[in-house]
Design a protein around this motif. Structure first.
Motif, PDB file in Angstrom:
ATOM      1  N   PHE A  42       0.745  -1.383  -0.302  1.00 13.87           N
ATOM      2  CA  PHE A  42      -0.047  -0.166  -0.193  1.00 13.87           C
ATOM      3  C   PHE A  42       0.838   1.223   0.052  1.00 13.87           C
ATOM      4  O   PHE A  42       2.026   1.351   0.766  1.00 13.87           O
ATOM      5  CB  PHE A  42      -1.116  -0.188   1.196  1.00 13.87           C
ATOM      6  CG  PHE A  42      -1.488   1.235   1.214  1.00 13.87           C
ATOM      7  CD1 PHE A  42      -2.971   1.833   0.570  1.00 13.87           C
ATOM      8  CD2 PHE A  42      -1.300   2.281   2.256  1.00 13.87           C
ATOM      9  CE1 PHE A  42      -3.801   2.287   0.851  1.00 13.87           C
ATOM     10  CE2 PHE A  42      -2.004   3.528   2.607  1.00 13.87           C
ATOM     11  CZ  PHE A  42      -3.279   3.504   1.795  1.00 13.87           C
ATOM     12  N   ARG A  43       0.439   2.551  -0.694  1.00 14.18           N
ATOM     13  CA  ARG A  43       1.380   3.934  -0.971  1.00 14.18           C
ATOM     14  C   ARG A  43       0.009   4.856  -1.053  1.00 14.18           C
ATOM     15  O   ARG A  43      -0.580   4.705  -1.942  1.00 14.18           O
ATOM     16  CB  ARG A  43       2.407   3.241  -2.054  1.00 14.18           C
ATOM     17  CG  ARG A  43       3.686   2.569  -1.996  1.00 14.18           C
ATOM     18  CD  ARG A  43       4.202   3.043  -3.544  1.00 14.18           C
ATOM     19  NE  ARG A  43       5.318   1.902  -3.080  1.00 14.18           N
ATOM     20  CZ  ARG A  43       5.879   0.772  -3.465  1.00 14.18           C
ATOM     21  NH1 ARG A  43       5.186  -0.123  -4.400  1.00 14.18           N
ATOM     22  NH2 ARG A  43       6.396   0.281  -3.069  1.00 14.18           N
ATOM     23  N   LEU A  44       0.112   5.276   0.006  1.00 13.02           N
ATOM     24  CA  LEU A  44      -1.083   5.998  -0.426  1.00 13.02           C
ATOM     25  C   LEU A  44      -0.613   6.946  -1.519  1.00 13.02           C
ATOM     26  O   LEU A  44      -1.932   7.820  -1.846  1.00 13.02           O
ATOM     27  CB  LEU A  44      -0.881   7.655   1.517  1.00 13.02           C
ATOM     28  CG  LEU A  44      -1.682   8.112   1.119  1.00 13.02           C
ATOM     29  CD1 LEU A  44      -3.468   7.953   1.147  1.00 13.02           C
ATOM     30  CD2 LEU A  44      -1.929   8.905   2.558  1.00 13.02           C
ATOM     31  N   GLY A  45       0.325   7.773  -1.985  1.00 12.78           N
ATOM     32  CA  GLY A  45       0.292   8.430  -2.623  1.00 12.78           C
ATOM     33  C   GLY A  45      -0.323   7.499  -4.021  1.00 12.78           C
ATOM     34  O   GLY A  45      -0.554   8.682  -4.681  1.00 12.78           O
ATOM     35  N   ARG A  46       0.096   6.715  -4.813  1.00 12.20           N
ATOM     36  CA  ARG A  46      -0.063   5.682  -5.425  1.00 12.20           C
ATOM     37  C   ARG A  46      -1.874   5.449  -5.578  1.00 12.20           C
ATOM     38  O   ARG A  46      -2.581   6.301  -6.590  1.00 12.20           O
ATOM     39  CB  ARG A  46       0.244   4.480  -5.775  1.00 12.20           C
ATOM     40  CG  ARG A  46      -0.081   3.539  -6.788  1.00 12.20           C
ATOM     41  CD  ARG A  46       0.297   2.827  -7.016  1.00 12.20           C
ATOM     42  NE  ARG A  46       0.471   1.671  -5.796  1.00 12.20           N
ATOM     43  CZ  ARG A  46      -1.004   0.684  -6.093  1.00 12.20           C
ATOM     44  NH1 ARG A  46      -1.794   0.674  -6.747  1.00 12.20           N
ATOM     45  NH2 ARG A  46      -1.474   0.104  -4.535  1.00 12.20           N
ATOM     46  N   VAL A  47      -2.315   5.260  -4.515  1.00  9.73           N
ATOM     47  CA  VAL A  47      -4.357   5.637  -4.408  1.00  9.73           C
ATOM     48  C   VAL A  47      -4.895   6.841  -4.440  1.00  9.73           C
ATOM     49  O   VAL A  47      -5.620   6.789  -5.635  1.00  9.73           O
ATOM     50  CB  VAL A  47      -4.222   4.939  -3.480  1.00  9.73           C
ATOM     51  CG1 VAL A  47      -5.798   5.074  -3.225  1.00  9.73           C
ATOM     52  CG2 VAL A  47      -3.525   3.563  -2.846  1.00  9.73           C
ATOM     53  N   VAL A  48      -3.904   7.981  -4.315  1.00 13.21           N
ATOM     54  CA  VAL A  48      -4.453   9.325  -4.025  1.00 13.21           C
ATOM     55  C   VAL A  48      -3.917   9.475  -5.917  1.00 13.21           C
ATOM     56  O   VAL A  48      -4.874  10.075  -6.334  1.00 13.21           O
ATOM     57  CB  VAL A  48      -3.495  10.435  -3.249  1.00 13.21           C
ATOM     58  CG1 VAL A  48      -4.289  11.419  -3.845  1.00 13.21           C
ATOM     59  CG2 VAL A  48      -3.690   9.932  -2.020  1.00 13.21           C
TER      60      VAL A  48
END
Length: 455
Positions: A218-224
């Motif tokens: 999980f990478r928050l930057g990728r999801v956003v």
């Protein structure tokens, strides 16, 4: 596995009731309880809402990503085990929120309010985000998802305009004074109702769509980043910010408005009960209108009418509470239609994400959408609380001055105006999926899934 049917719709409806018994009650009356019964200043409540809800908005994507990557239990279900684990803490959190006393030490009283609201926010996120994500795995059919969205809106409406319409009759006496102890009694009752409703959800819904969990870390930057490239999602998020501003703002401000401006706090019960037949009518006609006109066109038509009526109510003070009541029902119509279709829109956005990226991330995308809902609720809660302080509202006072009452009217009528503007802008200018687009995407994803199964 049995086919999708009425049982799934009823179960999913009760799932929203489970969350709403706690969420809507806390959302609508926590500030009322704290300012009237505990004597806490509106500025403190505004700061609390702003800080905690912004924190909730930030960790929502992390909460949503967990079911996409980690299985809980051995049932094979993706979201139901998380709901089962979170439903009891949510019921207890709702009880805690209304268990304070005006006689406590002021410092301890404020710390207790902070603790309760943080506890409530965490519990609700871990229950609500998996529940909202479930619709995309119960069925892959756009028609079925519209039915689930409709069922979910009915569940919330039954709680909001049914059970909770009786709250003003319980917490305000005939002299319009607050009964502090009744808040806690109702919290216990609603907590029990929440647990029963979640059990009905778990027993009557099936997760039919089972795809491999994402193995990417999980990478928050990728999801956003992926969400920012999802134009339909951005449009739906813009509109839902408006929707939550209306739901949260009017829920929290309603008691103040009807008590101080019209001197009739129990009118809230009439307002909420009158919404039930409107919701029942929309339940019957919205799916047919959506199939004929398309979700986007239907939302634009209803939202445009609400915008016009909201502008009139903001500009023209009405001395008769019944005249205001009738027109305010029309002003809320656009949001009522949006609430009935919004979860189908989210499923369409999840499908759009998969068709463009090749990865299925139900929980992550739903949590990004939940982030927008948190922003709308945060804005409404904070502005309502700060607004009361700015206009001179005195906590604990039996009655406010006429000038404060007039300012409360201005703030209350501004809420649906802003909400309608955001709904019309989000759906009309940003959201770009037509009915034909959603059907084409659904068919393409079904072919891909069948191909993977065959392979």
């Amino acid at each position: 596995m049995r086919p999708f049917g009425i049982r799934d719709q009823v179960g999913y409806m009760f799932g929203d009731m489970g969350g709403s018994f706690v969420y809507i009650y806390v959302d609508a009356y926590f500030m009322t309880f704290c300012t009237y019964a505990l004597g806490i200043h509106p500025f403190f409540m505004g700061t609390l809402f702003l800080c905690i809800r912004l924190l909730e908005a930030c960790y929502a994507p992390i909460v949503g990503s967990i079911p996409d990557r980690r299985a809980l239990g051995h049932s094979g279900d993706k979201f139901k085990p998380y709901i089962k684990a979170a439903m009891l803490p949510l019921a207890l959190a709702g009880i805690c929120c209304f268990s304070g006393s005006a006689g406590w030490n002021p410092a301890f009283k404020h710390l207790w309010v902070i603790f309760c609201y943080v506890f409530y926010g965490l519990a609700y996120s871990f229950a609500a985000i998996p529940y909202g994500s479930m619709a995309s795995v119960i069925s892959g059919s756009p028609e079925d998802r519209t039915k689930l969205s409709r069922a979910r809106s009915i569940g919330g409406s039954l709680v909001n305009f049914g059970a909770l319409s009786l709250v003003p009759l319980a917490v305000f006496d005939e002299g319009n004074e607050v009964r502090g102890r009744m808040f806690l009694l109702l919290a216990v009752i609603f907590g029990a109702c929440s647990l029963v409703s979640y059990q009905i959800l778990l027993r009557n819904t099936e997760e039919r769509i089972r795809r491999p969990r994402s193995e990417q870390p999980f990478r928050l930057g990728r999801v956003v980043g992926e969400a920012l490239r999802n134009r339909p999602l951005i449009g739906a998020m813009t509109a839902t910010i408006g929707s939550l501003i209306l739901l949260t703002g009017q829920a929290q401000f309603g008691a103040y408005f009807y008590k101080e401006y019209y001197g009739a706090p129990r009118m809230l019960s009439v307002v909420n009960l009158a919404t039930l037949p409107i919701t029942a009518l929309l339940f019957l006609i919205v799916p047919r209108l959506s199939a004929r006109l398309g979700k986007r066109n239907l939302l634009l038509g209803a939202g445009g009418m609400s915008l016009a009526v909201s502008l009139f109510l903001f500009l023209v003070p009405l001395s008769n509470v019944w005249h205001f009541f009738m027109l305010n029902l029309l002003a809320a119509l656009g949001n009522n239609v949006f609430s009935m279709l919004v979860w189908a829109l989210v499923c369409d956005c999840i499908d759009y994400q998969e068709i463009t990226t090749g990865e299925r991330s139900d929980g992550s995308i739903y949590s990004i959408f939940a982030f927008a809902r948190k922003l709308g609720a945060t804005a409404a809660s904070a502005l309502a609380s700060y607004g009361l302080g700015w206009i001179g509202f005195v906590s604990g006072a039996a009655q406010q001055t006429p000038e404060v009452a007039r300012n409360i009217r201005m703030l209350y009528t501004a809420i649906p105006l802003v909400a309608s503007l955001l709904i019309v802008a989000g759906i009309g200018l940003v959201y770009n999926l037509s009915q034909a687009d959603t059907e084409r995407i659904s068919q393409e994803l079904e072919k891909r899934h069948e191909g993977r199964v065959a392979g």
